[in-house]
Design an enzyme around this catalytic site. Sequence first.
Site, PDB file in Angstrom:
ATOM      1  N   ALA A  65       1.309  -0.105  11.630  1.00  0.00           N
ATOM      2  CA  ALA A  65       2.045   0.736  12.560  1.00  0.00           C
ATOM      3  C   ALA A  65       1.705   0.279  13.974  1.00  0.00           C
ATOM      4  CB  ALA A  65       1.638   2.187  12.368  1.00  0.00           C
ATOM      5  N   GLY A 104       0.638  -0.089   7.602  1.00  0.00           N
ATOM      6  CA  GLY A 104       2.070   0.060   7.400  1.00  0.00           C
ATOM      7  C   GLY A 104       2.735  -1.248   6.990  1.00  0.00           C
ATOM      8  N   GLU A 107       2.267  -1.489   3.428  1.00  0.00           N
ATOM      9  CA  GLU A 107       3.081  -0.433   2.818  1.00  0.00           C
ATOM     10  C   GLU A 107       4.560  -0.832   2.766  1.00  0.00           C
ATOM     11  OE1 GLU A 107       1.266   2.565   5.438  1.00  0.00           O
ATOM     12  OE2 GLU A 107       0.953   3.747   3.628  1.00  0.00           O
ATOM     13  N   GLU A 127      -6.439   1.671   7.677  1.00  0.00           N
ATOM     14  CA  GLU A 127      -6.273   2.906   8.435  1.00  0.00           C
ATOM     15  C   GLU A 127      -7.554   3.710   8.572  1.00  0.00           C
ATOM     16  OE1 GLU A 127      -4.137   1.685   6.347  1.00  0.00           O
ATOM     17  OE2 GLU A 127      -2.079   2.063   6.990  1.00  0.00           O
TER      18      GLU A 127
HETATM   19  N1  CAA Z   1      -0.437  -1.784  17.048  1.00  0.00           N
HETATM   20  C1  CAA Z   1      -0.331  -2.159  18.335  1.00  0.00           C
HETATM   21  N2  CAA Z   1      -0.980  -3.202  18.864  1.00  0.00           N
HETATM   22  C2  CAA Z   1      -1.771  -3.908  18.045  1.00  0.00           C
HETATM   23  C3  CAA Z   1      -1.928  -3.577  16.683  1.00  0.00           C
HETATM   24  C4  CAA Z   1      -1.213  -2.470  16.189  1.00  0.00           C
HETATM   25  N3  CAA Z   1      -1.279  -2.103  14.901  1.00  0.00           N
HETATM   26  N4  CAA Z   1      -2.771  -4.458  16.127  1.00  0.00           N
HETATM   27  C5  CAA Z   1      -3.117  -5.320  17.079  1.00  0.00           C
HETATM   28  N5  CAA Z   1      -2.529  -4.990  18.251  1.00  0.00           N
HETATM   29  C6  CAA Z   1      -2.628  -5.724  19.518  1.00  0.00           C
HETATM   30  C7  CAA Z   1      -4.034  -5.716  20.075  1.00  0.00           C
HETATM   31  O1  CAA Z   1      -4.275  -4.565  20.847  1.00  0.00           O
HETATM   32  C8  CAA Z   1      -4.039  -6.974  20.901  1.00  0.00           C
HETATM   33  O2  CAA Z   1      -3.367  -6.711  22.096  1.00  0.00           O
HETATM   34  P1  CAA Z   1      -3.800  -7.455  23.450  1.00  0.00           P
HETATM   35  O3  CAA Z   1      -3.616  -8.927  23.159  1.00  0.00           O
HETATM   36  O4  CAA Z   1      -2.865  -6.899  24.450  1.00  0.00           O
HETATM   37  O5  CAA Z   1      -5.229  -7.084  23.660  1.00  0.00           O
HETATM   38  C9  CAA Z   1      -3.154  -7.919  20.096  1.00  0.00           C
HETATM   39  O6  CAA Z   1      -2.372  -7.074  19.235  1.00  0.00           O
HETATM   40  C10 CAA Z   1      -3.905  -8.893  19.245  1.00  0.00           C
HETATM   41  O7  CAA Z   1      -4.875  -8.194  18.472  1.00  0.00           O
HETATM   42  P2  CAA Z   1      -6.355  -8.755  18.259  1.00  0.00           P
HETATM   43  O8  CAA Z   1      -6.932  -9.170  19.561  1.00  0.00           O
HETATM   44  O9  CAA Z   1      -7.079  -7.746  17.451  1.00  0.00           O
HETATM   45  O10 CAA Z   1      -6.038 -10.073  17.408  1.00  0.00           O
HETATM   46  P3  CAA Z   1      -6.748 -10.686  16.145  1.00  0.00           P
HETATM   47  O11 CAA Z   1      -5.970 -11.883  15.798  1.00  0.00           O
HETATM   48  O12 CAA Z   1      -8.220 -10.763  16.379  1.00  0.00           O
HETATM   49  O13 CAA Z   1      -6.555  -9.613  14.977  1.00  0.00           O
HETATM   50  C11 CAA Z   1      -5.404  -8.062  13.562  1.00  0.00           C
HETATM   51  C12 CAA Z   1      -5.305  -9.300  14.480  1.00  0.00           C
HETATM   52  C13 CAA Z   1      -6.252  -8.385  12.340  1.00  0.00           C
HETATM   53  C14 CAA Z   1      -4.011  -7.680  13.160  1.00  0.00           C
HETATM   54  C15 CAA Z   1      -6.098  -6.921  14.340  1.00  0.00           C
HETATM   55  O14 CAA Z   1      -5.441  -6.731  15.560  1.00  0.00           O
HETATM   56  C16 CAA Z   1      -6.082  -5.582  13.631  1.00  0.00           C
HETATM   57  O15 CAA Z   1      -6.913  -5.327  12.782  1.00  0.00           O
HETATM   58  N6  CAA Z   1      -5.129  -4.702  14.010  1.00  0.00           N
HETATM   59  C17 CAA Z   1      -5.067  -3.350  13.494  1.00  0.00           C
HETATM   60  C18 CAA Z   1      -4.476  -3.311  12.151  1.00  0.00           C
HETATM   61  C19 CAA Z   1      -4.367  -1.900  11.688  1.00  0.00           C
HETATM   62  O16 CAA Z   1      -5.274  -1.102  11.814  1.00  0.00           O
HETATM   63  N7  CAA Z   1      -3.220  -1.576  11.104  1.00  0.00           N
HETATM   64  C20 CAA Z   1      -2.997  -0.253  10.597  1.00  0.00           C
HETATM   65  C21 CAA Z   1      -2.325   0.536  11.643  1.00  0.00           C
HETATM   66  S1  CAA Z   1      -2.212   2.233  11.185  1.00  0.00           S
HETATM   67  C22 CAA Z   1      -0.925   2.320  10.116  1.00  0.00           C
HETATM   68  O17 CAA Z   1      -0.348   1.359   9.755  1.00  0.00           O
HETATM   69  C23 CAA Z   1      -0.619   3.740   9.721  1.00  0.00           C
HETATM   70  C24 CAA Z   1       0.396   3.865   8.650  1.00  0.00           C
HETATM   71  O18 CAA Z   1       0.050   4.051   7.518  1.00  0.00           O
HETATM   72  C25 CAA Z   1       1.807   3.851   8.978  1.00  0.00           C
END
Ligand code: CAA
Length: 691
Positions: A65, A104, A107, A127
Amino acid sequence: MTEINSVTTLTRDGDVAIVTLNSPPVNALSANVRDGLYEGFKQAIDSDAKAIVLICEGRTFIAGADITEFGGAMKGASLPDVQAMMENSPKPVVAAIHGTALGGGLEVALCAHYRVAVPSARLGLPEVNLGLLPGAGGTQRLPRIAGVEKALEMVTSGRHAPAKEALAMGLVDELVEEGKLKDGAVAFARKLVAENKPLVKVRENNAKLEEAKGKPEIFAEFRKKNARKFRGFLAPEYNIRCIEAAVNSNSFEEGLAVERKLFMELMTGPQSAAQRYYFFAERTAQKIPDVPDDTPTRPVKKVGVLGAGTMGGGIAMNFLNVGIPVTIVELKQDALDRGLATIRKNYERSRGAVPEQTEQRMSLLTGSLSMDDFADCDLIIEAVFERMDIKKDVFAKLDGIAKPGAILATNTSYLNIDEIASATKRPQDVIGLHFFSPANVMKLLEVIRADHTAKDVIATSMKLAKQIGKVAVLAGVCPGFIGNRMLSQRQREANKLVLEGAMPWDIDRVLYDFGFPMGPFAMSDLAGLDIGWVKENSKGETLRDVLCEMDRRGQKTGAGFYDYDENRTAKPSPVTEKIIQDFRAKKGINARTISDEEILERCIYPMINEGAKILEEGKAIRPSDIDVVWVNGYGWPVYRGGPMHYGDFVGPDKVLAKMKEFQGAMGDDFKPAALLEKLVAEGKKFSDLKA
Ligand code: CAA
Ligand code: NAI
């Protein structure tokens, strides 16, 4: 090619329609992405294509998400609508995964009929790390594919499973060659059509759930096994309940309804707010306003470490772990031998240790008794005794040995780095790299910018920190920098509280219940009460003096503040209690009853106040940086965000009022920071401060 919207295209490869997302940086499921997916699939289904592939451009498949949208009003197509469109497609849908399919994102992929991935891809439902649960059917679909036990482990750890493991779990149907994802996915889709394969809807697959029906012990055991790890956190328990619901509900919809309800509870609660705040805090900490991302960095191909003691050895390991050769220098051969042996032992004892890997890492390490061997190092980190005269002497020598442009770093905990830098003719190359003990384990690195530190030295240090798996936070020069400076506030109050009437275990219990892994006195016992204590200078003036004089030096001697049994289980000690009572009597202090609430406020609020001083002095860039220090370096529970986030949660006005009350009763240890007064006067919070 049809442009569906700014982030989505629909193309064709023969009979196969391809929906492509391109929404940098991580293809998160923003309103735009959901709209694109919905419309893209609709058009693909309406077309004469025989199968549909979903693929992403850029570094990754959908990473989840869009966290930045959380808490705002819902716009665009809903995720369930997108998922239903895919799952109910009359044509086979294949998700093509590279990078990470997370939250998501996974998912969505679970609503495709099939999934293919490149070997480097990773899949997970992280999450829980945001204080949430997968709210789009993840807790209902994952156990249907992977089984209940695996699903429990995945959703409560948030772990990203490698593609190969995902294949074994059934989460992925086929691996395709690295770099050839699109072709592989299209070929796979074509094969599905040719072989008339069924449209597999994960939601309809109940066999794995049946296996777990009527076995509540699966859940009971899982909870018991992880009780310590999950302590204080709401999200792991809520994730478990969702999977229980998947097993015990009469229908997929019924389980989904439980998931929805628990998701909303978490989403609107303070823990997830703190954890989501923290997710961005850690990333924001990497941004330094006057050292932009494109600041050039210096190459670091070889590292020198001075001192092979507690810290030097651990520091060296960080670099060896990523293949950077290290030269480590000691004063005497026996100290060097001991240091090298400790490093080897640490490798051999580490989990999953492989002898070849240990040898490979040790082969990158050179021990020496001569600082001259630092001549070819790009970065030299000093970790000798904490004494200014020694540090200055060492830096003057390094100045004469290090090559031009080498970074000269100190691991000092408290000393003034400007003064250390003044011993060299190149203060622009001097920086603080404050590792935490054990340095090969702890994630935090305080990067300390001195008056003359060059920007490229800062940029290089921040980049290098990431390379060795640390979370770096930039701080300015002041005694104790961010972390230890605030810690000393807590320690001072903890010691005072003992004199006033609390027992060490009362204080430890309150802080443990707050969420710290242990309280300050248990911590001292673990570290050893005699660190920095010198018998000859001991005057029996502090509790520590008395305990050490009695040879109660902590866990290692079987007793400290606590008594320990053979399993090192701590018990409140009648001996310590008596010493404390005698101590109070000697000082003429009448013990009073101290409430848990006072203990907490006395320990925590002065820390928040000190954090405010650190900010007003410009020693931290922003409040969230302070929180990153505390979560990574001192065990602050991440579900409370960090001290500054907690200050906002309690309310700066309440913190200020208490500080004033304490100041009135107990003096200027509680003098409110000017910044705290200002925030309250303006009705603002710490989070309103901009870097
Ligand atoms: N939403 C918005 N922005 C996000 C994001 C997300 N889910 N995930 C990453 N970003 C952004 C970061 O803030 C970062 O932004 P900046 O460059 O402006 O700082 C950019 O994307 C790159 O992220 P990283 O620096 O973390 O890059 P990475 O290559 O080291 O890692 C990643 C990539 C593994 C995807 C890591 O960003 C991560 O773990 N993200 C979160 C994933 C997550 O938790 N997803 C679940 C979301 S909740 C959900 O999905 C609820 C549901 O059930 C619907
Ligand atoms: P230590 O006493 O374990 O190790 C210091 C080592 O440096 C000793 O082995 C000593 O022989 C060697 N040494 C002293 N002078 C030297 C010289 N001129 N040349 C070469 N080697 C020399 O100390 P520790 O705990 O490793 O601390 C080192 C530094 O790290 C100190 O500045 C300390 O404040 C800091 N630090 C310590 C932390 C801890 O938890 N121990 C945490 C963070 C920082």
